[in-house]
Write an enzyme that holds these catalytic residues in place. Structure first.
Site, PDB file in Angstrom:
ATOM      1  N   PHE B 115       0.893  -1.152  -0.142  1.00 15.38           N
ATOM      2  CA  PHE B 115      -0.081   0.053   0.054  1.00 15.38           C
ATOM      3  C   PHE B 115       0.895   1.389  -0.156  1.00 15.38           C
ATOM      4  O   PHE B 115       1.995   1.447   0.746  1.00 15.38           O
ATOM      5  CB  PHE B 115      -0.892   0.042   1.093  1.00 15.38           C
ATOM      6  CG  PHE B 115      -2.083   1.191   1.233  1.00 15.38           C
ATOM      7  CD1 PHE B 115      -2.998   0.992   0.183  1.00 15.38           C
ATOM      8  CD2 PHE B 115      -1.968   2.152   1.885  1.00 15.38           C
ATOM      9  CE1 PHE B 115      -4.114   1.998   0.060  1.00 15.38           C
ATOM     10  CE2 PHE B 115      -2.946   3.192   1.616  1.00 15.38           C
ATOM     11  CZ  PHE B 115      -4.025   3.059   0.942  1.00 15.38           C
ATOM     12  N   ASP B 185       2.526  -5.674   7.552  1.00 20.20           N
ATOM     13  CA  ASP B 185       1.251  -4.887   7.651  1.00 20.20           C
ATOM     14  C   ASP B 185      -0.021  -5.447   7.446  1.00 20.20           C
ATOM     15  O   ASP B 185      -0.042  -6.261   6.415  1.00 20.20           O
ATOM     16  CB  ASP B 185       1.382  -3.737   6.083  1.00 20.20           C
ATOM     17  CG  ASP B 185       0.125  -2.927   6.091  1.00 20.20           C
ATOM     18  OD1 ASP B 185      -0.900  -3.324   6.783  1.00 20.20           O
ATOM     19  OD2 ASP B 185       0.272  -1.694   5.704  1.00 20.20           O
ATOM     20  N   TYR B 210     -10.208  -0.552  11.017  1.00 21.51           N
ATOM     21  CA  TYR B 210     -11.605  -0.078  10.437  1.00 21.51           C
ATOM     22  C   TYR B 210     -11.786  -0.729   9.398  1.00 21.51           C
ATOM     23  O   TYR B 210     -13.061  -0.499   8.718  1.00 21.51           O
ATOM     24  CB  TYR B 210     -11.321   1.492   9.971  1.00 21.51           C
ATOM     25  CG  TYR B 210     -10.164   2.027   9.394  1.00 21.51           C
ATOM     26  CD1 TYR B 210      -9.982   1.605   8.009  1.00 21.51           C
ATOM     27  CD2 TYR B 210      -9.485   2.606   9.846  1.00 21.51           C
ATOM     28  CE1 TYR B 210      -8.931   2.105   7.176  1.00 21.51           C
ATOM     29  CE2 TYR B 210      -8.353   3.229   9.105  1.00 21.51           C
ATOM     30  CZ  TYR B 210      -8.173   2.884   7.733  1.00 21.51           C
ATOM     31  OH  TYR B 210      -6.969   3.207   7.159  1.00 21.51           O
ATOM     32  N   LYS B 211     -11.070  -1.873   8.931  1.00 19.75           N
ATOM     33  CA  LYS B 211     -11.509  -2.930   7.974  1.00 19.75           C
ATOM     34  C   LYS B 211     -12.276  -4.028   8.474  1.00 19.75           C
ATOM     35  O   LYS B 211     -13.435  -3.881   8.782  1.00 19.75           O
ATOM     36  CB  LYS B 211     -10.296  -3.095   6.826  1.00 19.75           C
ATOM     37  CG  LYS B 211      -9.512  -2.028   6.291  1.00 19.75           C
ATOM     38  CD  LYS B 211      -8.423  -2.292   5.645  1.00 19.75           C
ATOM     39  CE  LYS B 211      -7.568  -1.387   4.938  1.00 19.75           C
ATOM     40  NZ  LYS B 211      -8.408  -0.465   3.734  1.00 19.75           N
ATOM     41  N   ARG B 357     -12.799  -3.942  -6.949  1.00 19.90           N
ATOM     42  CA  ARG B 357     -12.479  -4.904  -5.754  1.00 19.90           C
ATOM     43  C   ARG B 357     -13.628  -5.156  -5.010  1.00 19.90           C
ATOM     44  O   ARG B 357     -14.469  -4.186  -4.619  1.00 19.90           O
ATOM     45  CB  ARG B 357     -11.286  -3.999  -5.115  1.00 19.90           C
ATOM     46  CG  ARG B 357     -10.845  -4.475  -4.108  1.00 19.90           C
ATOM     47  CD  ARG B 357      -9.708  -3.791  -3.322  1.00 19.90           C
ATOM     48  NE  ARG B 357      -9.977  -2.698  -2.582  1.00 19.90           N
ATOM     49  CZ  ARG B 357      -9.579  -2.092  -1.459  1.00 19.90           C
ATOM     50  NH1 ARG B 357      -8.408  -2.454  -1.293  1.00 19.90           N
ATOM     51  NH2 ARG B 357     -10.227  -1.080  -0.784  1.00 19.90           N
TER      52      ARG B 357
END
Lengths: 398, 398
Positions: B115, B185, B210-211, B357
């Site tokens: 990312f 990560d 938050y995912k 996605r």
């Protein structure tokens, strides 16, 4: 001269029942509007929009939008403040940016009255840079310590222990005269007294929002970059939300325009929503009026304590213009005395080694609160109510 | 083999009305318990205790306490995870710590599937250090690129675009064999699939919440330090909450014991409270069951899309064991097609340049949702519903 009337503001706070709260300089009380605003954001935005909230509820712009509201309270130019992270992180960012703008110099000058985390963060930054030194002097020696080796003058405007107020205008002017840049920590200034960053010619500033701005425990920090520097700053904490085009997902970093480049990661929306609600309290409030009322309250407190509590020694400057919005007294048994005071409904706090600290926040405090605080303090001292085992037990947070 | 029954978990979420939500890999939906928990913290703790909340409501311990709950979901040792800041900041911290532990080496190895913010943060870190380089290779070349110049291997376990899953065990083993340390990560791993940091011998890790952990927009990040390193780490972001005795207010920094030294500033309590409520959903859930259900859902989706949408090309690994909990397809008009899909109640997201996605989150998604998503996607493509001006307008967040 009568004091400004803040009854409209006072009505907007939930004050702990039966307490005289002289600790708004540590954590401001709950603004009544905040819980509903947060609940609405959770139910109506997160709950109903889910990922769509970033666009449809405007979450993505909150750091800059709330930053602009803070800008209005600290004399900053529109578009020069953004929100996020903690004050510690913002100190790291701003000192790193200021050092970059002064190649060939490597001294960060600060004073022993600075809040320790600012010093710790600079220690860590200089270690990471592998160069530079932190020069610490006494607060009254700062002006003379400014020389042409200093890259950055980093100061907290109001001393967290004593309340001593630095002269931002004079120190910034002197720093610039020797070729240094300034980083001002406004933790005890924002919402406490008039600040004029633009007028003072400050270079960088940062502050927290959970004290006089009442944003709640751990509320997001703010950061200021003078517009004349903003486009030249190459952020050390180069996160994707400070990228020119975060959603291009480029492999290389290109800073966003202006202060937005000081954003780092995904912004803390719940904290920003609570803070945004808390800032409504300031609508129509003149900071000069707050200052006038704060001085009246603190003078009343000092006079009362000095008349009735000979055990205590004033640790703050005597002249109210030389203080922020707090007053501190030294007392060897300060920790226990503060616990005894809190147990009796008067809340201040203690700062090692011997400081009893009291904050004055006119938006929700009046003269009666001050008189009651003096009364209880006098009783605690006269009757040695602090001299009990339960008041000596140290808690995690003092 | 029947799928695990997550109806009890599904009942604990507020799902956007009428939506098939395949974007929990970007922002998890609202856990029903979260708003009341936050409201209670605001009214009963902040409102009634004010500053006293730090001790009496246990706010001060929340980062480590919530960290321990996350530890249980990622195979980390108790006491090895703490919370705060953003993932970007935690990447900076962990890579800096890992570099310090490998003096004499200065290469950070990562891949082009990482990312971007991870890469940006390392760019900033290396610039601040004035030494070192970031070596980027293709994901499949990482193993061979590990050599004795590499100080730190920094990877996101699951590729945010393609869902490709790195082999944490093998890469960590190889990194250690060449004398490098690892920073993982876990943004797309935590709550998505079984992770065994301790078993893999990982050195450092960080992730957002938050995912798949449903902590809310901008929820605090987590950071992991292997216990064997924890006492040797000298934090680069040396904030007061990572100090051994924050309330001693010493002028010098001394790191706290263990992972607590990775704390920086005052913790974001509202965000931590919401996250703490969100973590209740995981009580009694086996991550192996989540993985099994996720694979079944994603296989169903891939089969459906490949049967009915010839315009799309699978961008994710075909073997489900080689993916995280998302599936991506390439389509030149992917942005507009995703907007058309969202307008019809199926929410995924778009990642530049051409990735559509879709995330699979079995706690609140079932086979019917997948079938509906395939149905609508097929319709959008067959009828070229994406080819409308309103679907081409780019929003701030994609």
């Amino acid at each position: 001269m009568s004091l400004p009337d803040f009854s409209h503001q006072r009505a907007q706070f939930t004050l702990p029942e039966g307490l005289v709260y002289l600790d708004g300089n540590s954590l401001g009380p709950l603004p009544k509007a905040a819980p509903d605003r947060v609940a609405r954001a959770m139910h109506e935005e997160w709950g109903k929009m889910a990922i769509g909230g970033w666009n449809r509820a405007g979450w993505i712009d909150m750091p800059d939008r709330v930053g602009d509201r803070i800008a209005g309270l600290i004399g900053a130019e529109p578009g020069s403040v953004t929100m996020g992270d903690t004050l510690s992180i913002k100190v790291y960012q701003t000192v790193a940016a200021a050092l970059d703008l002064r190649p060939g110099r490597d001294v960060v000058l600060s004073d022993t009255g600075n809040f320790p985390t600012d010093l710790y963060m600079v220690e860590g930054l200089l270690r990471t840079r592998g160069a530079g030194s932190l020069r610490l002097v006494e607060p009254e020696e700062v002006m003379d310590a400014l020389d042409d080796r200093v890259a950055v003058l980093m100061l907290t405007e109001v001393d967290y222990r004593t309340g001593r107020l630095h002269d931002m205008v004079a120190l910034t002017e002197r720093a610039h005269a020797v070729g240094a840049l300034t980083v001002w920590d406004l933790a005890h200034s924002a919402g406490a007294l008039p600040v004029d960053l633009a007028g003072a010619g400050a270079d960088f500033a940062a502050g927290c929002t959970y004290k006089y701005l009442n944003g709640g425990p751990g509320a997001p920090a703010f950061v200021y970059v003078a517009p004349r520097h903003a486009e030249r700053v190459q952020p050390a904490l180069s996160g994707w939300l400070g990228h020119e085009a975060p959603f291009a997902f480029d492999l290389d970093y290109r800073p966003a325009r202006g202060v937005s480049r000081m954003r780092v990661g995904t912004p803390p929306i719940l904290g920003l929503v609570a803070l945004d609600a808390a800032l409504d309290v300031w609508e129509g409030v003149e900071m000069a009026d707050v200052r006038r009322a704060s001085i009246a309250l603190s003078e009343r407190f000092v006079a009362g304590v000095e008349a009735r509590c000979p055990e205590l020694t004033l640790a703050s400057p005597r002249a109210p213009e030389a203080r922020g919005s707090q007053v501190s007294f030294r007392f060897a048994e300060g920790y226990a005395a503060m616990q005894a005071l809190i147990a009796r409904g008067v809340v201040g706090d203690f700062r090692a080694p011997d400081i009893m600290r009291f904050g004055f926040t006119p938006l929700y405090l009046g003269p009666d609160d001050i008189d009651r605080a003096v009364e209880v303090l006098a009783e605690v001292l006269a009757d040695r109510l602090w001299d009990r085992p339960e008041h000596r037990q140290r808690a995690a947070v003092t």
